[in-house]
Write an enzyme that holds these catalytic residues in place. Structure first.
Site, PDB file in Angstrom:
ATOM      1  N   ASN A  61      73.957   8.372 -70.883  1.00 38.98           N
ATOM      2  CA  ASN A  61      73.948   8.780 -69.475  1.00 38.98           C
ATOM      3  C   ASN A  61      74.924   7.953 -68.649  1.00 38.98           C
ATOM      4  OD1 ASN A  61      71.964   6.768 -70.042  1.00 38.98           O
ATOM      5  ND2 ASN A  61      70.898   7.185 -68.139  1.00 38.98           N
ATOM      6  N   GLU A  63      75.649   7.214 -64.753  1.00 36.21           N
ATOM      7  CA  GLU A  63      75.120   7.374 -63.397  1.00 36.21           C
ATOM      8  C   GLU A  63      76.202   7.137 -62.341  1.00 36.21           C
ATOM      9  OE1 GLU A  63      71.532   5.005 -63.158  1.00 36.21           O
ATOM     10  OE2 GLU A  63      70.477   6.408 -64.480  1.00 36.21           O
ATOM     11  N   CYS A  72      73.494  13.345 -67.614  1.00 39.65           N
ATOM     12  CA  CYS A  72      72.577  12.920 -68.684  1.00 39.65           C
ATOM     13  C   CYS A  72      73.324  12.771 -70.011  1.00 39.65           C
ATOM     14  CB  CYS A  72      71.485  13.963 -68.894  1.00 39.65           C
ATOM     15  SG  CYS A  72      70.343  14.146 -67.532  1.00 39.65           S
ATOM     16  N   GLU A  74      72.552  13.888 -72.942  1.00 48.84           N
ATOM     17  CA  GLU A  74      72.620  15.121 -73.755  1.00 48.84           C
ATOM     18  C   GLU A  74      73.859  15.932 -73.399  1.00 48.84           C
ATOM     19  OE1 GLU A  74      70.061  13.842 -72.164  1.00 48.84           O
ATOM     20  OE2 GLU A  74      68.144  14.626 -72.871  1.00 48.84           O
ATOM     21  N   CYS A 111      65.854  17.037 -69.632  1.00 51.08           N
ATOM     22  CA  CYS A 111      65.600  17.631 -68.311  1.00 51.08           C
ATOM     23  C   CYS A 111      65.965  19.123 -68.338  1.00 51.08           C
ATOM     24  CB  CYS A 111      66.404  16.893 -67.243  1.00 51.08           C
ATOM     25  SG  CYS A 111      68.143  17.326 -67.204  1.00 51.08           S
ATOM     26  N   CYS A 114      69.703  19.991 -68.769  1.00 52.05           N
ATOM     27  CA  CYS A 114      70.172  19.790 -70.151  1.00 52.05           C
ATOM     28  C   CYS A 114      69.657  20.896 -71.065  1.00 52.05           C
ATOM     29  CB  CYS A 114      69.737  18.428 -70.672  1.00 52.05           C
ATOM     30  SG  CYS A 114      70.710  17.089 -69.949  1.00 52.05           S
TER      31      CYS A 114
HETATM   32  N1  THU Z   1      68.409  11.099 -68.415  1.00 54.81           N
HETATM   33  C1  THU Z   1      69.097  11.469 -69.524  1.00 54.81           C
HETATM   34  O1  THU Z   1      70.227  11.035 -69.759  1.00 54.81           O
HETATM   35  N2  THU Z   1      68.497  12.323 -70.382  1.00 54.81           N
HETATM   36  C2  THU Z   1      67.206  12.754 -70.270  1.00 54.81           C
HETATM   37  O2  THU Z   1      66.739  13.497 -71.122  1.00 54.81           O
HETATM   38  C3  THU Z   1      66.391  12.326 -69.135  1.00 54.81           C
HETATM   39  C4  THU Z   1      67.103  11.584 -68.065  1.00 54.81           C
HETATM   40  C5  THU Z   1      69.042  10.123 -67.519  1.00 54.81           C
HETATM   41  C6  THU Z   1      69.467  10.622 -66.177  1.00 54.81           C
HETATM   42  C7  THU Z   1      69.452   9.354 -65.353  1.00 54.81           C
HETATM   43  O3  THU Z   1      70.663   8.649 -65.572  1.00 54.81           O
HETATM   44  C8  THU Z   1      68.331   8.538 -65.964  1.00 54.81           C
HETATM   45  O4  THU Z   1      68.122   9.072 -67.262  1.00 54.81           O
HETATM   46  C9  THU Z   1      67.035   8.583 -65.168  1.00 54.81           C
HETATM   47  O5  THU Z   1      66.653   9.893 -64.896  1.00 54.81           O
END
Ligand code: THU
Length: 159
Positions: A61, A63, A72, A74, A111, A114
């Site tokens: 991920n 941010e 994310c 994925e 999520c 994704c």
């Molecule tokens: N996140 C992912 O990368 N994948 C997931 O399946 C759930 C959430 C990330 C998004 C954000 O950077 C952090 O986790 C918190 O939500």
């Protein structure tokens, strides 16, 4: 009036009882968490995508201070794989998450955005994508993305 019950099949396994190829893909996803850029949530996610030709693409991920601009793990991994090998179907994706100094005990599940992206890839190549969701205590195995996103919006919905 009637009621429809929609079921999702999830196979629950320990990491140890998985076959070596699934263990390998999960290990690749686990390795990715250390490279995540997650200063805002502290929730580091790694993903590993295996193509039908055996190549593995990984991501984590990313941010952003403008929160919705982040992405994310994925989608980072899946877009990377699809951008490099647009003609090769995806076989599997493994996902692992790490926070507060350890991997999650129970699997992280993707999520909604994704799931929608994974579904597009599954339909694009018309091949089911195996989903491996890692947790220290349990690993979830899901046979295809449709299981994760029932009542989905898809290409045919546009007709
Ligand atoms: N996140 C992912 O990368 N994948 C997931 O399946 C759930 C959430 C990330 C998004 C954000 O950077 C952090 O986790 C918190 O939500």
């Amino acid at each position: 009036m009637n009621t429809k019950i929609i079921e999702t099949k999830v196979t629950v396994s320990s990491f140890e009882e998985l076959d070596p190829s699934n263990q390998n893909l999960i290990n690749k996803a686990k390795e990715e968490v250390s490279k995540a850029y997650a200063p805002y949530s502290g929730f580091q996610v790694g993903a590993a995508v295996e193509l039908e030709n055996g190549l593995i693409f990984t991501g984590n991920n990313q941010e952003n201070s403008a929160y919705p601009s982040g992405l994310c793990a994925e989608r980072v991994a899946m877009f990377y794989a699809n951008s490099q090998y647009p003609d090769v179907a995806v076989k599997s994706i493994a996902i692992a998450a790490y926070t507060n100094g350890q991997f999650l005990e129970y699997p992280v599940t993707p999520c909604g955005s994704c799931r929608q992206v994974l579904l597009e890839t599954e339909m694009r190549y018309d091949k089911p994508i195996n989903i491996l969701l890692y947790g220290i205590k349990e690993v979830f195995l899901i046979d295809n993305v449709r299981q994760l996103l029932p009542l989905c919006f898809e290409k045919s919905s546009l007709k």
